[in-house]
Design a protein around this motif. Structure first.
Motif, short mmCIF file in Angstrom:
data_model
loop_
_atom_site.label_atom_id
_atom_site.label_comp_id
_atom_site.label_asym_id
_atom_site.label_seq_id
_atom_site.Cartn_x
_atom_site.Cartn_y
_atom_site.Cartn_z
N SER A 96 -43.25 -57.70 7.01
CA SER A 96 -41.99 -57.11 7.45
C SER A 96 -42.22 -56.47 8.82
O SER A 96 -43.32 -56.07 9.16
CB SER A 96 -41.48 -56.07 6.45
N PHE A 97 -41.14 -56.39 9.61
CA PHE A 97 -41.29 -55.85 10.96
C PHE A 97 -40.14 -54.90 11.28
O PHE A 97 -39.11 -54.87 10.60
CB PHE A 97 -41.32 -56.98 12.01
N GLU A 98 -40.35 -54.12 12.32
CA GLU A 98 -39.33 -53.21 12.79
C GLU A 98 -39.47 -53.06 14.30
O GLU A 98 -40.57 -52.89 14.82
CB GLU A 98 -39.48 -51.84 12.13
N ILE A 99 -38.35 -53.17 15.00
CA ILE A 99 -38.30 -52.97 16.44
C ILE A 99 -37.29 -51.88 16.72
O ILE A 99 -36.15 -51.95 16.25
CB ILE A 99 -37.91 -54.26 17.19
N SER A 100 -37.69 -50.87 17.47
CA SER A 100 -36.80 -49.74 17.73
C SER A 100 -36.44 -49.67 19.21
O SER A 100 -36.95 -50.41 20.04
CB SER A 100 -37.47 -48.43 17.28
N GLY A 101 -35.54 -48.72 19.52
CA GLY A 101 -35.21 -48.45 20.92
C GLY A 101 -34.28 -49.44 21.58
O GLY A 101 -34.33 -49.61 22.80
N ARG A 117 -52.85 -61.23 11.77
CA ARG A 117 -51.64 -60.45 12.06
C ARG A 117 -51.58 -59.98 13.52
O ARG A 117 -51.08 -58.91 13.81
CB ARG A 117 -51.53 -59.28 11.09
N THR A 118 -52.10 -60.80 14.39
CA THR A 118 -51.98 -60.52 15.83
C THR A 118 -50.78 -61.29 16.36
O THR A 118 -50.90 -62.26 17.10
CB THR A 118 -53.27 -60.93 16.57
N VAL A 119 -49.60 -60.85 15.93
CA VAL A 119 -48.35 -61.49 16.32
C VAL A 119 -47.61 -60.57 17.29
O VAL A 119 -47.44 -59.38 17.03
CB VAL A 119 -47.47 -61.79 15.09
N ARG A 120 -47.19 -61.13 18.40
CA ARG A 120 -46.46 -60.36 19.39
C ARG A 120 -44.97 -60.45 19.10
O ARG A 120 -44.40 -61.54 19.05
CB ARG A 120 -46.75 -60.87 20.79
N LEU A 121 -44.34 -59.28 18.92
CA LEU A 121 -42.91 -59.21 18.68
C LEU A 121 -42.22 -58.72 19.94
O LEU A 121 -42.61 -57.70 20.53
CB LEU A 121 -42.61 -58.27 17.52
N MET A 122 -41.16 -59.42 20.36
CA MET A 122 -40.44 -59.05 21.57
C MET A 122 -38.94 -59.11 21.31
O MET A 122 -38.46 -60.02 20.65
CB MET A 122 -40.77 -60.01 22.72
N ALA A 123 -38.24 -58.11 21.85
CA ALA A 123 -36.78 -58.12 21.85
C ALA A 123 -36.34 -58.20 23.30
O ALA A 123 -36.59 -57.29 24.08
CB ALA A 123 -36.23 -56.87 21.18
N MET A 124 -35.68 -59.31 23.65
CA MET A 124 -35.31 -59.53 25.05
C MET A 124 -33.82 -59.77 25.15
O MET A 124 -33.24 -60.46 24.30
CB MET A 124 -36.08 -60.74 25.59
N PRO A 138 -47.59 -65.83 17.47
CA PRO A 138 -48.98 -65.59 17.06
C PRO A 138 -49.91 -65.71 18.27
O PRO A 138 -49.90 -66.72 18.97
CB PRO A 138 -49.26 -66.70 16.04
N MET A 139 -50.68 -64.68 18.53
CA MET A 139 -51.52 -64.67 19.72
C MET A 139 -52.73 -65.57 19.58
O MET A 139 -53.34 -65.96 20.57
CB MET A 139 -51.97 -63.23 20.02
N GLN A 140 -53.13 -65.92 18.34
CA GLN A 140 -54.34 -66.72 18.13
C GLN A 140 -54.05 -68.13 17.63
O GLN A 140 -54.95 -68.83 17.19
CB GLN A 140 -55.27 -66.00 17.14
N LYS A 141 -52.78 -68.54 17.69
CA LYS A 141 -52.45 -69.90 17.28
C LYS A 141 -51.38 -70.44 18.21
O LYS A 141 -50.18 -70.30 17.96
CB LYS A 141 -51.99 -69.95 15.83
N ALA A 142 -51.82 -71.04 19.28
CA ALA A 142 -50.89 -71.55 20.29
C ALA A 142 -49.98 -72.62 19.69
O ALA A 142 -50.39 -73.42 18.86
CB ALA A 142 -51.66 -72.13 21.47
N GLY A 143 -48.73 -72.61 20.13
CA GLY A 143 -47.77 -73.62 19.70
C GLY A 143 -46.93 -73.22 18.52
O GLY A 143 -45.95 -73.88 18.21
N SER A 144 -47.32 -72.12 17.82
CA SER A 144 -46.53 -71.65 16.68
C SER A 144 -45.64 -70.50 17.12
O SER A 144 -45.74 -69.99 18.24
CB SER A 144 -47.45 -71.20 15.55
N GLY A 145 -44.79 -70.07 16.21
CA GLY A 145 -43.93 -68.93 16.48
C GLY A 145 -42.51 -69.20 16.05
O GLY A 145 -42.17 -70.28 15.53
#
Length: 566
Positions: free
Chosen positions: A302-307, A273-280, A319-326
């Protein structure tokens, strides 16, 4: 007497054997001075490096130079000298604390200077590099009550070309101190706007977004522009001159209503579960800090991004530990929270790649007298659209094959490198479909097989650039633009600068039709914008590069100041 003669006879050849032939090297002399005052600059670091050094932003020099890097320091009179230089093509640069780095022959914002073409036993004197004193912006970041705001990221933004488009890009950044103070240094003369990103400490520490139990819309500090604007278009511009320090640029942060995006990740089970979530921002660039929006990923994926303020965003999960996925998706944030967003993991596409040379390597080696192994090549793919997975690729095997696993998304471009002198990429095939000009579409059924076809027989363009007085233009920027290929074919767009005699060489060019245009001064990357070039079409020279051909051309340079920034 007889013994003396014999002894001398023996000494003469021994003395001759001890003498080494004179070294066939070059020598430079010059001076470093303050561009604003003309005063000499002491202790400047002067560097002479080969002009064909990789990573020069598309600027090329003369191939074949194996000379090394030479370093000297200026004395109390700003003078320097570099001795015992192996022949070759070089660029000469200088740097000193408190000044912007400079290059011999550079003009205005062109930045890259002239090429110094040095031959054996050549001596060049009187070289001059003028360094521009840096400009500095200082100020404070305050909250709405006038108290200092610490650990905010402050950026100076300036209009620059990026991939052929004119946009605001960060050129200097700093983090505010505990007193809210910032200092932005190393700035060129010009016009800037300041942006402040008030980083949320909980987001930095990986904490979950705070729950809102007030029943009212949340409010949060968001990116604010000097002096207190929430939109870039409303920012006050700051004009700076060389060597000036502009103080008192205080930015008052503003709060605004913000909202949350909630949803689920699918297809990620089994991964850490070392997944980086970004809202750009969907229409924003990707350089520098862009968001202070905290995110949380729960055990049920499930995820939540605020602000987030209202607007269009691209939500990305990597995913920070599985290159090429996402995965990623686009959302529209209005005046309420966004629920039930689904981001599906896109497994990397497996692409079987074949690289071959027309006629075969053996035939090329026989005709060129050189050896070449396929294992020296690497195939790289990079996205021209997607946010995640900036690049992917691999090294070619001896049989010319490799497998690339990639989840680039959108349109992608490819390059094979390093190619030997005389070899170019002729074709990229997916079955019988040619993709070299259109690019590779990863959004809709990416190809499972790609064939990269190389060919022998590059050409060369060379010539001289003259100014309005018909004199050789030293340090002029020469740009080569393909006439029929896509503007995104960056492998065909070449740039170089003239040498100390106004001459230039563009080697290893794929056959085809091109336009050549020279500039006394040009914004880096501007030649990729057709609207920037169009007013100067009269300076263009059309050329045809034929296999193994050499084209000579004389160019008149677009005068400095004639090319206006949009």
């Amino acid at each position: 007497m007889y013994r003396i003669v014999i002894t001398l006879g023996l000494c003469i050849p021994l003395f001759a054997q001890q003498q080494s032939p004179p070294e066939k090297t070059a020598r430079l002399e010059g001076q470093i001075a303050n561009e604003k005052t003309g005063e000499p600059i002491r202790r400047a670091k002067v560097t002479l490096r080969p002009a064909n050094t990789p990573g020069s932003g598309g600027y090329v020099g003369v191939p074949g130079s194996e000379a090394g890097v030479y370093v000297a320091n200026s004395d109390s009179e700003g003078k320097f000298q570099i001795d015992s230089i192996d022949p070759g093509a070089f660029r000469l640069t200088a740097e000193r604390q408190g000044f912007l780095s400079g290059s011999y022959g550079a003009r205005g914002r062109s930045m890259f200077g002239a090429i110094l073409q040095l031959s054996a036993n050549q001596e060049i004197k009187g070289l001059s590099i003028k360094l521009t004193p840096q400009a500095v912006l200082t100020g404070r970041v305050l909250d709405e009550e006038g108290e200092p705001f610490a650990r905010a990221t402050v950026q100076a933004l300036s209009r620059r070309y990026f991939r052929g488009k004119f946009t605001m890009l960060p050129v200097s950044s700093a983090v505010t101190s505990d007193t809210g103070e910032f200092r932005l240094a190393d700035l060129r003369p010009g016009r800037y706007i300041l942006s402040v990103l008030p980083l949320d400490r909980s987001a930095m520490m990986g904490d979950a977004p705070a729950r809102n139990t007030s029943g009212r819309p949340e409010e949060q500090y968001i990116t604010t522009y000097y002096p207190s604007a929430l939109e870039e278009k409303d920012a006050r511009q700051v004009d700076v001159e060389a060597g000036h320090q502009v103080p008192g640029l205080d930015v008052t942060l503003r709060k605004t209503a913000v909202y949350r995006v909630r949803g689920n990740l699918t297809g990620f089970s089994g991964m850490p579960r070392t997944v980086r979530l970004m809202a750009m921002p969907a229409d924003g660039h990707m350089i520098g800090p862009m968001s202070n929006s905290p995110s949380i990923l729960k055990d049920d994926w499930s995820f939540e991004i605020s602000g987030l303020k209202p607007g269009a965003y691209t939500i990305t999960a990597i995913p920070m530990q599985k290159a090429g996925s996402g995965g990623q998706t686009r959302v529209e944030v209005g005046r309420e929270n966004v629920e039930n967003v689904v981001i599906a993991n896109t497994p990397p596409a497996s692409i079987a790649v074949t690289v071959r040379l027309e006629g075969g390597i053996e035939k090329w080696e026989q005709s060129s007298g050189k050896k070449w192994a396929m294992t020296s090549l690497r195939v790289n793919l990079w996205s021209t659209e997607a946010i995640m997975s900036a690049a992917s690729g691999g090294t070619v095997k001896e049989d010319g094959t490799l497998t690339i696993n990639s989840s680039l998304g959108g349109k992608a471009r490819a390059i094979v490198s390093p190619l030997p002198q005389g070899i170019y990429l002729k074709s990229i095939l997916a079955g019988d479909q040619e993709l070299i000009d259109s690019g590779i579409d990863f959004a809709n059924s990416p190809p499972s097989r790609l064939e990269f076809v190389l060919a022998a027989g590059t050409g060369e363009a060379s010539g001289v650039v003259r100014d309005a007085k018909e004199q050789p233009s030293v340090g002029a920027v020469v740009t080569l633009i393909p006439r029929s290929a896509s503007p995104e074919r960056l492998d065909l767009n070449r740039t170089t600068t003239t040498n100390q005699t106004g001459n230039f060489t563009l080697p290893n060019l794929p056959p085809g039709d091109y336009d050549l245009i020279a500039w006394e001064e040009v914004e880096p990357g501007a030649h990729l914008d057709p609207e920037y070039v169009k007013p100067h079409d009269s300076y263009k020279k059309r050329i045809e590069i034929k296999p193994n051909g050499q084209t000579q051309v004389q160019l008149a340079a677009v005068p400095a100041g004639a090319a206006k920034i949009p």
